[in-house]
Write a protein that holds these residues in place. Structure first.
Motif, PDB file in Angstrom:
ATOM      1  N   PHE A  61      17.505  25.355 -54.718  1.00 51.31           N
ATOM      2  CA  PHE A  61      16.032  25.348 -54.767  1.00 51.31           C
ATOM      3  C   PHE A  61      15.551  25.288 -56.207  1.00 51.31           C
ATOM      4  CE2 PHE A  61      12.156  27.921 -55.249  1.00 51.31           C
ATOM      5  CZ  PHE A  61      11.269  27.178 -54.475  1.00 51.31           C
ATOM      6  N   ASP A  62      16.189  26.044 -57.080  1.00 51.47           N
ATOM      7  CA  ASP A  62      15.810  26.083 -58.490  1.00 51.47           C
ATOM      8  C   ASP A  62      16.061  24.731 -59.160  1.00 51.47           C
ATOM      9  OD1 ASP A  62      14.913  27.460 -60.813  1.00 51.47           O
ATOM     10  OD2 ASP A  62      16.983  27.705 -61.479  1.00 51.47           O
ATOM     11  N   MET A  63      17.240  24.156 -58.921  1.00 51.00           N
ATOM     12  CA  MET A  63      17.613  22.904 -59.574  1.00 51.00           C
ATOM     13  C   MET A  63      16.832  21.711 -59.052  1.00 51.00           C
ATOM     14  SD  MET A  63      19.761  23.447 -61.983  1.00 51.00           S
ATOM     15  CE  MET A  63      20.291  21.758 -62.272  1.00 51.00           C
ATOM     16  N   LEU A  64      16.319  21.814 -57.836  1.00 50.00           N
ATOM     17  CA  LEU A  64      15.571  20.697 -57.244  1.00 50.00           C
ATOM     18  C   LEU A  64      14.423  20.257 -58.146  1.00 50.00           C
ATOM     19  CD1 LEU A  64      14.978  18.823 -54.797  1.00 50.00           C
ATOM     20  CD2 LEU A  64      13.586  20.699 -53.855  1.00 50.00           C
ATOM     21  N   PHE A  65      13.805  21.216 -58.833  1.00 46.02           N
ATOM     22  CA  PHE A  65      12.619  20.901 -59.634  1.00 46.02           C
ATOM     23  C   PHE A  65      12.956  20.070 -60.867  1.00 46.02           C
ATOM     24  CE2 PHE A  65      11.206  24.420 -57.050  1.00 46.02           C
ATOM     25  CZ  PHE A  65       9.909  24.050 -56.722  1.00 46.02           C
ATOM     26  N   ILE A  66      14.193  20.163 -61.364  1.00 47.42           N
ATOM     27  CA  ILE A  66      14.577  19.309 -62.490  1.00 47.42           C
ATOM     28  C   ILE A  66      15.438  18.149 -62.018  1.00 47.42           C
ATOM     29  CG2 ILE A  66      14.321  21.095 -64.240  1.00 47.42           C
ATOM     30  CD1 ILE A  66      17.304  21.494 -64.207  1.00 47.42           C
ATOM     31  N   MET A  67      15.455  17.925 -60.723  1.00 44.92           N
ATOM     32  CA  MET A  67      16.170  16.793 -60.135  1.00 44.92           C
ATOM     33  C   MET A  67      15.155  15.773 -59.623  1.00 44.92           C
ATOM     34  SD  MET A  67      19.141  17.023 -57.196  1.00 44.92           S
ATOM     35  CE  MET A  67      18.080  16.542 -55.814  1.00 44.92           C
ATOM     36  N   GLY A  68      13.969  15.808 -60.216  1.00 46.72           N
ATOM     37  CA  GLY A  68      12.947  14.833 -59.869  1.00 46.72           C
ATOM     38  C   GLY A  68      11.860  15.333 -58.954  1.00 46.72           C
ATOM     39  N   PHE A  69      11.975  16.556 -58.440  1.00 48.58           N
ATOM     40  CA  PHE A  69      10.972  17.032 -57.490  1.00 48.58           C
ATOM     41  C   PHE A  69       9.651  17.369 -58.181  1.00 48.58           C
ATOM     42  CE2 PHE A  69       9.018  20.381 -54.787  1.00 48.58           C
ATOM     43  CZ  PHE A  69       8.842  19.616 -53.645  1.00 48.58           C
ATOM     44  N   ALA A  70       9.710  17.919 -59.397  1.00 49.61           N
ATOM     45  CA  ALA A  70       8.478  18.248 -60.117  1.00 49.61           C
ATOM     46  C   ALA A  70       7.620  17.000 -60.359  1.00 49.61           C
ATOM     47  CB  ALA A  70       8.792  18.965 -61.427  1.00 49.61           C
ATOM     48  N   PRO A  71       8.179  15.892 -60.874  1.00 48.23           N
ATOM     49  CA  PRO A  71       7.367  14.675 -61.008  1.00 48.23           C
ATOM     50  C   PRO A  71       6.858  14.147 -59.664  1.00 48.23           C
ATOM     51  CG  PRO A  71       9.340  14.506 -62.348  1.00 48.23           C
ATOM     52  CD  PRO A  71       9.507  15.727 -61.504  1.00 48.23           C
ATOM     53  N   LEU A  72       7.629  14.365 -58.590  1.00 42.64           N
ATOM     54  CA  LEU A  72       7.174  13.944 -57.264  1.00 42.64           C
ATOM     55  C   LEU A  72       5.934  14.723 -56.844  1.00 42.64           C
ATOM     56  CD1 LEU A  72       7.441  12.416 -54.589  1.00 42.64           C
ATOM     57  CD2 LEU A  72       9.150  14.113 -53.875  1.00 42.64           C
ATOM     58  N   VAL A  73       5.918  16.021 -57.112  1.00 46.32           N
ATOM     59  CA  VAL A  73       4.749  16.844 -56.785  1.00 46.32           C
ATOM     60  C   VAL A  73       3.526  16.351 -57.548  1.00 46.32           C
ATOM     61  CG1 VAL A  73       3.749  19.160 -56.979  1.00 46.32           C
ATOM     62  CG2 VAL A  73       6.114  18.878 -56.174  1.00 46.32           C
ATOM     63  N   VAL A  74       3.714  16.037 -58.830  1.00 42.32           N
ATOM     64  CA  VAL A  74       2.606  15.517 -59.645  1.00 42.32           C
ATOM     65  C   VAL A  74       2.118  14.186 -59.094  1.00 42.32           C
ATOM     66  CG1 VAL A  74       1.966  14.694 -61.942  1.00 42.32           C
ATOM     67  CG2 VAL A  74       3.402  16.737 -61.704  1.00 42.32           C
ATOM     68  N   ALA A  75       3.043  13.319 -58.691  1.00 44.90           N
ATOM     69  CA  ALA A  75       2.674  12.010 -58.143  1.00 44.90           C
ATOM     70  C   ALA A  75       1.929  12.151 -56.817  1.00 44.90           C
ATOM     71  CB  ALA A  75       3.921  11.153 -57.966  1.00 44.90           C
ATOM     72  N   LEU A  76       2.356  13.073 -55.974  1.00 45.74           N
ATOM     73  CA  LEU A  76       1.679  13.304 -54.697  1.00 45.74           C
ATOM     74  C   LEU A  76       0.254  13.786 -54.916  1.00 45.74           C
ATOM     75  CD1 LEU A  76       4.574  14.973 -52.665  1.00 45.74           C
ATOM     76  CD2 LEU A  76       3.427  12.811 -52.105  1.00 45.74           C
ATOM     77  N   ASN A  77       0.059  14.641 -55.914  1.00 46.37           N
ATOM     78  CA  ASN A  77      -1.290  15.112 -56.204  1.00 46.37           C
ATOM     79  C   ASN A  77      -2.167  13.994 -56.761  1.00 46.37           C
ATOM     80  OD1 ASN A  77      -3.298  17.311 -56.533  1.00 46.37           O
ATOM     81  ND2 ASN A  77      -3.061  16.814 -58.708  1.00 46.37           N
ATOM     82  N   ALA A  78      -1.567  13.091 -57.549  1.00 46.14           N
ATOM     83  CA  ALA A  78      -2.325  11.949 -58.063  1.00 46.14           C
ATOM     84  C   ALA A  78      -2.739  11.014 -56.933  1.00 46.14           C
ATOM     85  CB  ALA A  78      -1.498  11.193 -59.106  1.00 46.14           C
ATOM     86  N   LEU A  79      -1.921  10.971 -55.873  1.00 42.39           N
ATOM     87  CA  LEU A  79      -2.239  10.128 -54.723  1.00 42.39           C
ATOM     88  C   LEU A  79      -3.417  10.685 -53.935  1.00 42.39           C
ATOM     89  CD1 LEU A  79      -1.460   7.699 -52.916  1.00 42.39           C
ATOM     90  CD2 LEU A  79       0.142   9.234 -51.728  1.00 42.39           C
TER      91      LEU A  79
END
Length: 373
Positions: free
Chosen positions: A18-36
């Motif tokens: 769970f911790d590593m997921l955020f530096i495996m591309g999930f954090a930018p995905l969250v930002v992209a989803l919010n931009a959508l």
């Protein structure tokens, strides 16, 4: 369901994943989803997907210390297993030392040491900080009485606070001793740490700030000791104790923040207590759900990451996941971009990157290939 002595904690692998997921591309995905689809709540969540510049705290500042805390949790289990198999303490000390040095060397590799551009290579690293803090934490845990350990923790945290608050860098030129320009941490690294510092005059993984990071590793070790203990009774009771310690540490961190700001870059004493408390709370939650209640069916996605956490950290620097992502999902992203706009296409690429990383790890998982340090 009680966790048995020396059995593997599935909650630990799950939390690490769970911790590593955020530096495996999930954090930018969250930002992209919010931009959508921007929302007020989404803006707040997206804001937590990046580090604060200096004082303050976001979820992203939690990733590194939580990983170090998790590294500490497993040590009491490993120590008991090694002693149970007849290993001498001298042999265990050597293994701890070897693991710490190996992580430091992997940090050099991650920072491009093999490019042989020695004047510009950065020697400080995330992996180096983990290796040194975990190693010294393990030495302290093995060597000192518990009362002495607790006293040393207080000495480190209070001493670090007083040192930084009242001893500005000799070249501070009037800047606050707790500012990026005037702190003693940066001054020591500028004069004692070879190579370049990541921010020119400051490095968040430098020498002096390793001291409070050792406390983070020790807090994780104590959490592991609680779970491993046979004297504390049921898993429910252990979960409550972990949670109680977490609440106390969070409160200490928030109070300390009023005079010594929570600051990941300095790994301030308030930051150490605050994120240590949050780590206790997160571990208590995962431990209760997965190992105590036995609700495990949902954990595979995270365990695939958690069992090869160092692998994916290094692989993102070496393996061309971005090229793989564009090859597999670039066409779909372009088609979605033309049909639904730029933000939608960005979401496809961000999700594709996470998928590429995860299926790479899943392949290793199915082949029973795990990088152990």
């Amino acid at each position: 369901m009680e966790t048995k002595k020396n059995t593997r904690l599935l909650s630990l692998d799950t939390l690490r994943g769970f911790d590593m997921l955020f530096i495996m591309g999930f954090a930018p995905l969250v930002v992209a989803l919010n931009a959508l689809h921007p929302t007020a709540v989404g803006d707040v969540i997206a804001g937590h997907m990046r580090h604060v510049p200096w004082d303050g705290f976001t979820q992203h500042d939690m990733i590194f210390p939580l990983f170090l805390f998790i590294a500490g949790i497993s040590f009491p289990f490993s120590l008991a297993k090694q002693r149970g198999s007849g290993s001498s303490d001298k042999h265990i000390y050597l293994r701890v030392f070897r693991r710490g040095v190996t992580l430091v060397l992997l940090g050099f590799l991650y920072n491009g040491f093999l490019q042989l551009n020695f004047p510009d290579v950065r020697l400080a690293s995330v992996l180096g900080r983990i290796g040194l803090a975990w190693m010294f934490g393990a030495f302290i845990y093995m060597s000192l009485k518990k009362s002495v350990q607790y006293g040393l923790i207080v000495f480190i945290l209070v001493g670090y606070w007083l040192l930084l608050a009242f001893v500005p860098a000799p070249d501070a030129a009037g800047a606050s001793p707790l500012s990026i320009e005037g702190n003693l941490v940066g001054y020591i690294d500028r004069h004692c740490l070879p190579g370049k510092l990541i921010y020119g005059n400051f490095d968040p993984e430098g020498l002096l700030s390793t001291l409070p990071a050792i406390v983070t590793a020790l807090l994780g070790i104590y959490a592991g000791e609680i779970v491993r203990s046979t004297r504390l009774g049921s898993g429910e009771r252990k979960s409550l104790l972990l949670s109680g310690i977490g609440v106390v540490l969070v409160a200490i961190g928030l109070v300390w923040n009023t005079v010594f700001p929570i600051n990941k870059m300095l790994w301030s004493s308030s930051f150490t207590c605050f994120v240590g408390g949050l780590s206790f709370l997160l571990f208590a939650l995962f431990y209760y759900i997965v190992d105590v209640k036995g609700w495990k069916s949902w954990t595979l996605f995270f365990r695939v990451i958690g069992l090869n956490s160092i692998t994916i950290y290094l692989a993102q620097q070496v393996v061309g996941f971005s090229h793989m992502n564009k090859f597999l999902f670039g066409g779909m992203s372009q088609w979605v971009r033309e049909c639904a706009g730029e933000p939608a296409g960005a979401v496809v690429l961000r999700a594709g990157y996470v998928a590429c990383c995860w299926f790479f790890l899943y392949f290793l998982y199915r082949k029973n290939i795990f990088l152990k340090v």
